[in-house]
Write an enzyme that holds these catalytic residues in place. Structure first.
Site, PDB file in Angstrom:
ATOM      1  N   GLU A 601       0.832  -1.192   0.000  1.00  0.00           N
ATOM      2  CA  GLU A 601       0.000   0.000   0.000  1.00  0.00           C
ATOM      3  C   GLU A 601       0.867   1.243   0.000  1.00  0.00           C
ATOM      4  O   GLU A 601       2.047   1.209   0.344  1.00  0.00           O
ATOM      5  CB  GLU A 601      -0.923   0.023   1.216  1.00  0.00           C
ATOM      6  CG  GLU A 601      -0.204   0.013   2.563  1.00  0.00           C
ATOM      7  CD  GLU A 601      -1.170  -0.059   3.725  1.00  0.00           C
ATOM      8  OE1 GLU A 601      -2.294   0.451   3.585  1.00  0.00           O
ATOM      9  OE2 GLU A 601      -0.794  -0.623   4.772  1.00  0.00           O
ATOM     10  N   GLY A 602       0.264   2.349  -0.434  1.00  0.00           N
ATOM     11  CA  GLY A 602       0.895   3.657  -0.417  1.00  0.00           C
ATOM     12  C   GLY A 602      -0.027   4.660   0.243  1.00  0.00           C
ATOM     13  O   GLY A 602      -1.001   4.299   0.916  1.00  0.00           O
ATOM     14  N   GLU A 606      -3.535   1.037  -2.979  1.00  0.00           N
ATOM     15  CA  GLU A 606      -3.096  -0.275  -2.515  1.00  0.00           C
ATOM     16  C   GLU A 606      -2.803  -1.167  -3.706  1.00  0.00           C
ATOM     17  O   GLU A 606      -3.288  -0.924  -4.815  1.00  0.00           O
ATOM     18  CB  GLU A 606      -4.180  -0.919  -1.634  1.00  0.00           C
ATOM     19  CG  GLU A 606      -4.485  -0.147  -0.351  1.00  0.00           C
ATOM     20  CD  GLU A 606      -5.616  -0.771   0.456  1.00  0.00           C
ATOM     21  OE1 GLU A 606      -6.373  -1.581  -0.136  1.00  0.00           O
ATOM     22  OE2 GLU A 606      -5.753  -0.442   1.639  1.00  0.00           O
ATOM     23  N   ASP A 742      14.101   2.209  -9.113  1.00  0.00           N
ATOM     24  CA  ASP A 742      14.047   1.278  -7.970  1.00  0.00           C
ATOM     25  C   ASP A 742      14.353  -0.142  -8.432  1.00  0.00           C
ATOM     26  O   ASP A 742      13.670  -1.089  -8.085  1.00  0.00           O
ATOM     27  CB  ASP A 742      12.670   1.336  -7.298  1.00  0.00           C
ATOM     28  CG  ASP A 742      12.660   0.597  -5.948  1.00  0.00           C
ATOM     29  OD1 ASP A 742      13.745   0.358  -5.394  1.00  0.00           O
ATOM     30  OD2 ASP A 742      11.573   0.253  -5.474  1.00  0.00           O
TER      31      ASP A 742
END
Length: 887
Positions: A601-602, A606, A742
């Site tokens: 989640e952020g 999610e 990332d």
């Protein structure tokens, strides 16, 4: 007042231990563990005594060797006193090499441990096996992770053999201090969850090393102190090949004689308790909730009675978020050596995975009474002696140089003088004491001032740590070189660079902080080939401003997307053109998506794992889907929350448009969307084999042993094939001028054929939260994978992705057994990037993985080149790696 506070000063420690980071050498090799702390059951000669059993050392005859042949029925051991309770996570062993004169080694060993040197326990792994594989030769070290770790002060390493050879051993231990001080806990035995009302789960404390009588566990430690945090779904375990519910210890309401679970905790010494942290499951739709309340009683000594006034705490129950969480229970700074806590049920089940305590050692000041002696000779020092009426406390200033002790008078001093002749001497002594007090107060104030300055100062030099690889060992060795000479006044001043500082958006201001940075950036812009304008005509300041490519997003906060996944950095013109086009993927009926579990989640969204019914037929032929034999297809669904802001909504649509452009065999693909109504969703591929980090960490290198014992393994060819696939996927992203930002093994997913697809939602997963560094609560950064310019400047380019690719290769060839720069804290990693920028030879590099061919490590080192322009491209990396893969 300040001096009085220093009497009871004690640094408080958070006892939560992360086994992935608690891997520091404890001092066998570097001598911090003294010879008298190393004993043995026997020794062959004096020159093979226990003091010579130090890893990578060749003193004496090169190792500890017990007397005689190692008979299977004879127990020989090397005993090590660590001096304090220690959280032991790794054991390294070697045989006796003695500069090629010896060839004795142990092929297996067992471990016994003790808190007090009296009661000994046998270590066993999570499957109940007590034997640890040791060495295959006399010179190569073998590093074994302990699962579960050991909390102990004394350790015995016991060589084991099925025949009767001569054995010799050298040892190093790895871990960190057990600052919690907990030496045992007692509780009811964990229970089983049984169908049909609940899924099957065994919630017992399987690694508990105490006594279990009458379903009551006492006198030991187990899973509640092993550092493994349970997941949101208690049926999912972090340990490989373990049963459902393994990570939790749980009890059912009504199965005990009371409506609460009573636990007792015993500590090594009397402590002042600030709080208790209990990690609890809260999967309420399965009848599991955090405890409704807890009351804790205190016992100052083990033989004392429990104090009458307990501390009570009522939790705020949450029926909306099923996530597991830590519950912090304040303990009111109560002093005790033992605690008894009663946790009251809030639902049918209550489950814990970790319990830790925040406390400080109770300090009892030592009373010293001075008296003036009857006389002094010229060479005598004034030494106070005991007097019944005078009290003087000796304190140590924690901010000043070691060894500075301050006498502090805590009561009026009345001194009986036998003779008035000594009055001048007494007055002189009192004046000296007063002056000394004044000096100490000044030093304390000055030290506090210096500490405040150091918090702002740029360049707090790291403890100079260099990492080398022993020629006869694959063990990482940390050495502290001599203290460098003091920097002259001509050296430019440095100031610590803080991420998200406004100076990052203002190059002129940044040049004032790091003067060399402007010169480096000007050179990069004017000669590095990364700036678009005609840089040959630009001024130095313009060159610096133009050094950031047009596709780099310098706002470091935007690294994390609305769902917690990272957001690709893309060319500005491409983004603008995308906003003018329709989404190129089809709308999927959301009623065909069936939730299975939450992946992450952020802030505004999610990521869910779902089954998509009828997706192959919906997408048609050629869809990049695994063969599921007619079963629903697993997909990852990013969903925007209803409370998302307009900016978050626009970013989510932008991410959909960006993802819709990606079409490569080694990149996770956007399959379809649900945007005709709220909540907005995007549906991407998901691999059942999970991510590469988890896949490799559960495997060993292929060998005859792994084949004979059917141990999951990978070959060198497999690792090279994985590396080529990742470089191919990144080559495709680079061709579109997309910057991933990332790249890591946690963001690489695998299918059944070991095909890798690069993903983007590793940041959102709690499993990898320790891989990210949170900046001021606003952003999380994968700093251990980031290039120096990304950390210092917020500058993300394809060259910074190349840096991360080098770290990813390092992960692959260590089989993801260790986090990059695991011996450095997050703050030290950031400091190390400053050393990369300064390029004065003090930067710390990752060590060569033992499995890695030298030519491949040279390629990694090129990825970590300080100069951006000198790093290889992904096309070059692909072409360099591809020939090594067997077609």
């Amino acid at each position: 007042m300040m001096l009085l506070l220093l009497l009871v000063f004690q640094a408080k420690t958070n006892a939560q231990v992360d086994p992935a980071h608690c891997r520091y050498p404890l001092g066998m090799e570097d001598g911090r563990i003294k010879d008298h702390d190393i004993t043995a059951s026997s020794q062959w000669y004096e020159t093979t005594g226990p003091q010579f059993g130090r890893l990578n050392r060749e003193e004496g005859d090169g190792a500890w060797c017990p007397a005689g042949l190692l008979e299977p029925a004879v127990k020989q051991y090397l005993q090590i006193d660590l001096g304090q309770l220690t959280f032991l996570t790794v054991v390294g062993t070697q045989g006796r090499y003695a500069q090629n004169l010896g060839n004795e080694f142990a092929r297996m060993y067992r471990l016994n441990y003790s808190h007090d040197g009296l009661l000994w326990r046998s270590w066993k792994n999570r499957l109940g096996n007590q034997t640890v594989k040791a060495n295959d030769n006399a010179y190569t070290s073998r590093i074994n992770d302990l699962h579960p770790p050991i909390i102990t002060r004394y350790l015995r390493v016991i060589p084991v053999s099925q025949v009767s050879p001569t054995v010799c051993m050298r040892v190093e231990l790895y871990g960190c201090p057990w600052s919690d001080g907990l030496i045992s806990y007692s509780s009811p035995e964990g229970q089983q969850m049984l169908p049909p009302w609940f899924p099957f789960a065994s919630l017992n404390d399987s690694t508990y090393d105490g006594v279990n009588e009458g379903r009551k566990m006492s006198g030991g430690l187990g899973q509640l102190t092993d550092g493994v945090i349970g997941q949101d779904d208690f049926l999912v375990t972090r340990q490989y090949l373990m049963w459902q519910g393994y990570d939790y210890v749980g009890w059912k309401n009504g199965s005990l004689s009371s409506d609460y679970v009573e636990m007792e905790f015993v500590f090594d010494k009397q402590r002042n308790f600030t709080s208790m942290k209990v990690h609890s499951n809260n999967m309420f739709h399965r009848g599991v909730k955090i405890f409704s309340s807890v009351s804790c009683s205190f016992k100052p000594h083990l033989l004392a009675n429990w104090e009458a006034e307990p501390v009570e705490f009522h939790t705020v129950l949450d029926d909306r978020n099923p996530s597991a969480r830590y519950v912090t229970v304040p303990l009111g700074s109560r002093t005790a050596k033992a605690l008894r806590c009663r946790f009251h049920f809030a639902d049918v089940w209550m489950m814990f995975s970790e319990i830790s305590f925040l406390s400080a050692d109770t300090v009892i000041p030592t009373q010293i009474t001075p008296v003036v002696t009857s006389g002094f000779s010229n060479d005598e020092s004034f030494m106070p002696t005991t007097h019944n009426t005078d009290k003087l406390h000796t304190i140590t200033c924690p901010f000043c140089s070691p060894g500075i002790q301050t006498p502090l008078a805590t009561s009026p001093t009345t001194i009986d003088l036998p003779d008035n002749r000594h009055t001048p001497v007494l007055i002189g002594c009192l004046v000296t004491i007063i002056l000394l007090l004044v000096v100490i107060i000044f030093l304390i104030l000055w030290c506090q001032y210096v500490c405040k300055v150091l918090e702002k100062a740029p360049r707090r030099i790291l403890e100079e740590v260099t990492v080398r690889l022993s020629s006869s060992s694959d063990t990482v060795i940390l050495q502290t070189p001599p203290v460098p000479p003091r920097v002259s006044q001509m050296d430019p001043p440095y100031e610590r660079i803080f991420l998200l500082d406004p100076q990052y958006q203002d190059p002129a201001a940044l040049r004032n902080k790091l003067p060399e940075l402007s010169q480096s950036a000007e050179a990069s812009a004017c000669g590095g080939g990364y700036a678009e304008p005609d840089v040959t005509q630009c001024t130095p300041h313009q060159c610096f401003q133009n050094s950031v490519p047009h596709y780099a997003e310098t706002d470091i906060v935007s690294l994390q997307g609305v769902t917690g996944s990272n957001m690709y950095a893309v060319p500005a013109l491409t983004v603008d053109s995308l906003t003018r086009k329709d989404i190129s993927v089809a709308e999927f009926p959301r009623q065909r998506l069936f939730f299975r579990e939450k992946l992450g989640e952020g802030q505004f969204g999610e990521v869910h794992l779902c089954e998509a019914e009828g997706l192959p037929e919906f997408l048609g032929e050629g869809a990049p889907l695994p063969d599921r034999d007619g079963r629903p297809v697993l997909v990852a669904v990013k969903q925007l929350r209803a409370d998302a802001t307009n900016n978050a909504r626009n970013d989510f649509l932008k991410e959909i448009k960006i993802m819709s452009r990606l079409n490569d065999p080694n990149i996770i693909q956007l399959l379809c969307v649900c945007v005709s109504s709220d909540p907005l969703c995007m549906v991407t591929e998901y691999m059942e084999n999970g991510d590469l980090n988890m896949f490799l960490s559960q495997r060993e290198m292929e060998s005859n042993l792994t084949q004979a014992n059917n141990i999951p393994s990978v070959s060198l060819s497999d690792l090279l094939h994985m590396s080529v696939q990742i470089s191919s996927g990144m080559r495709y992203l680079a061709s579109l001028n997309f910057v991933h930002r990332d790249l890591a093994t946690r963001n690489c997913l695998l299918d059944r054929r070991l095909t890798i697809k690069i993903a983007d939602f590793g940041m959102s997963r709690n499993l990898y939260s320790s891989d990210y560094y949170r900046i001021q609560g606003r952003a999380v950064l994968p700093i251990r994978w980031m290039a120096w310019e990304s950390i210092l400047l917020g500058k993300f380019t394809m060259a910074s992705d190349v840096w991360a690719f080098g770290v990813t290769l390092w992960e692959i060839f260590t089989l993801c057994k260790e986090q990059p720069y695991s011996l450095l804290s997050d703050e030290q990693v950031i400091e190390n990037t400053g050393e990369f920028f300064r390029n004065q030879g003090r930067q710390i590099f990752l060590f060569p993985p033992p499995l890695c061919p030298p030519s491949l490590f040279e390629l990694m080192m090129r990825c970590w080149d300080r100069d951006i322009a000198d790093r290889p491209t992904f096309e070059g990396l692909y072409q360099a790696l591809r020939p090594h893969v067997v077609q």
